[in-house]
Scaffold this active site. Structure first.
Site, PDB file in Angstrom:
ATOM      1  N   CYS A   1      -5.108  -7.206  -3.327  1.00  0.00           N
ATOM      2  CA  CYS A   1      -5.547  -6.793  -1.988  1.00  0.00           C
ATOM      3  C   CYS A   1      -6.446  -7.868  -1.410  1.00  0.00           C
ATOM      4  CB  CYS A   1      -6.296  -5.464  -2.083  1.00  0.00           C
ATOM      5  SG  CYS A   1      -6.878  -4.838  -0.501  1.00  0.00           S
ATOM      6  N   HIS A   2      -6.351  -8.087  -0.095  1.00  0.00           N
ATOM      7  CA  HIS A   2      -7.131  -9.129   0.563  1.00  0.00           C
ATOM      8  C   HIS A   2      -8.611  -8.791   0.666  1.00  0.00           C
ATOM      9  CE1 HIS A   2      -3.063  -8.690   2.264  1.00  0.00           C
ATOM     10  NE2 HIS A   2      -3.005  -9.990   2.210  1.00  0.00           N
TER      11      HIS A   2
ATOM     12  N   ASN B   1       0.834  -1.204   0.000  1.00  0.00           N
ATOM     13  CA  ASN B   1       0.000   0.000   0.000  1.00  0.00           C
ATOM     14  C   ASN B   1       0.867   1.251   0.000  1.00  0.00           C
ATOM     15  OD1 ASN B   1      -2.642  -1.044   0.003  1.00  0.00           O
ATOM     16  ND2 ASN B   1      -2.492  -1.533   2.178  1.00  0.00           N
TER      17      ASN B   1
ATOM     18  N   HIS C   1      -9.679  -0.567  -1.989  1.00  0.00           N
ATOM     19  CA  HIS C   1     -10.190  -0.180  -0.667  1.00  0.00           C
ATOM     20  C   HIS C   1     -11.520   0.568  -0.762  1.00  0.00           C
ATOM     21  CE1 HIS C   1      -6.293  -0.560   1.953  1.00  0.00           C
ATOM     22  NE2 HIS C   1      -6.592  -1.675   1.286  1.00  0.00           N
TER      23      HIS C   1
END
Length: 433
Positions: free
Chosen positions: A169-170, A148, A199
């Site tokens: 990204c998780h 990030n 996000h």
């Protein structure tokens, strides 16, 4: 022998997940795993840990640690990036403490906001150094970015680094399972579609057997909001804007101008917002590392179970030509999301096979969602402009356009805060004109 290079291999727990997964994947046996980190102690720890997993798993992968980055990269087919520039001390501390002097509070500060902006500014030069090495010694490599701020760094590597990059990204994998568990819903047989930006991607569709599940989700979420829980910001956003967001409430509290406000201090309690959450996590992780190190590094019988991380599945799909779907961060080339800027990095479903990572076309997001995404994209693109041109004025522009920062501070205070942050970072930042 094909090669996977892991940059930031001192991230031992994450290296265990990604590279442990590789060693458990039949199609990836006999790959060389090349480890690189600037911390020789952590590098050795990860090498020892992975050799333990190699022994218990029976893998035939070859593990080599490098102190020369270019040699670690030479000839690689896949590169995984998991670096953090500046660490908790001093840089994360700086990102939180100086804004605090202006009454500007944050939760995570690693994506946008003033903390995300300065994390980008100190990380982009390092990423471009990686890109120069990759163009020289492994120009055809696929670069998997886990670091990030995801959208900006992935954008920079593609646009200015000349490196074929996908950001991972998780939050995409976790979005539906975690929300359904929290609301007491069964996710078996559920079909979903997620797209947006990192996000702040949106659960655009969620159904089962052709039935839209959103009415029931919203009914349960509305009930949940009557009591304290850890996902109040996302539920509030969904109930007002119509769709659930992929990333956590503590993140989204600082991506929007609605939740962390000096003139409305009661909102912190009302929406259960954990201010200064990331520094707390850092301190806890540092204190836990001594025991974790013993368990991970010195356990000769250490075993691993394949995780949900995308990396090994991407490698496997490319090696076997058996398709695998991911949520990937890619450039908005050709308008994958038609009502977001073409020069933005977007998060969309991608199909991976021997031809590589192939993004899917989404079309228009609902207008309110595209508008929310654009507020964060504005700051992302101005941050890139600052980093590439070296002009300080674009740092100010990026900060002024950040929704949370602009909602809290005057222009004069934003400029002053940026100047203080630049001075405090010192040699962690390049010089700006």
């Amino acid at each position: 022998m094909s090669k996977i290079t892991f940059l930031g291999a001192g991230s031992t727990v994450f290296a265990k997940n990604v590279l442990g997964d590789v060693m458990l994947t039949p199609a990836l046996q006999d790959f060389e795993i090349a480890l690189f980190d600037i911390d020789p102690v952590r590098l050795k720890d990860s090498e020892n840990m992975l050799n333990n997993i190699k022994k218990t798993s029976g893998s035939t992968c070859v593990i080599n640690a490098f102190t020369d980055r270019k040699e670690a990269l030479r000839g690689s087919k896949f590169v995984v990036n998991a670096i953090q520039v500046g660490g908790y001390d001093p840089c994360t501390i700086t990102d939180f403490e100086i804004p605090k002097k202006y009454g500007h509070r944050q939760t995570i500060a690693d994506t946008v906001g003033i903390g995300g902006l300065f994390r980008n500014l100190r990380t982009i030069p390092v990423m471009l150094d990686f890109a120069a090495d990759i163009r020289e010694v492994c120009p055809d490599a696929l670069f998997l970015n886990y670091t990030n701020p995801m959208a900006v760094l992935t954008n920079v590597m593609n646009t200015y680094g000349g490196v074929n990059t996908v950001g991972l990204c998780h939050s995409v994998q976790a979005c539906v399972p975690e929300m359904f568990k929290h609301l007491g819903l069964d996710q078996t047989g559920v079909k979903s579609k997620i797209a947006g930006i990192n996000h702040m991607a949106w659960l655009l569709e969620v159904s089962k057997d052709g039935v839209d599940l959103y009415p029931e989700i919203k009914r349960r979420a509305k009930e949940k909001q009557k009591e304290k829980h850890n996902d109040m910001v996302r539920y509030e956003m969904m109930l007002n804007f119509g769709y659930y967001i992929t990333e956590s409430s503590e993140h989204n509290a600082e991506y929007h101008p609605y939740f962390i406000k000096r003139n409305y201090p009661e909102l912190i309690e009302r929406f259960n917002i954990p201010l200064d959450e990331y520094p707390r996590r850092c301190i806890e992780q540092i204190s836990r590392w001594k025991n974790m190190r013993e368990e991970l590094v010195n356990d000769a019988n250490l075993e691993h179970v394949r995780s949900h991380e995308y990396a090994s599945y991407i490698f496997e799909a490319i090696e076997t030509d058996v398709p695998f779907k991911i949520g990937g961060n890619v450039m908005n080339t050709g308008g994958l999301i038609a009502n977001l800027p073409r020069e933005a990095c977007v998060e969309v479903p991608c199909l991976v096979d021997r031809s590589g990572v192939n993004p899917t076309y989404i079309g228009n997001l609902p207008p309110q969602l595209a508008a929310l995404n654009r507020t964060n994209i504005n700051t992302q693109l101005l941050t890139i402009e600052a980093a590439i041109t070296g002009k300080k004025e674009h740092i100010y522009h990026a900060a002024m356009l950040d929704p949370h920062t602009a909602a809290e501070l005057s222009i004069d205070d934003i400029v002053s805060m940026c100047d203080d942050l630049i001075e405090a970072h010192g040699d962690w930042l390049p010089k700006y004109s």
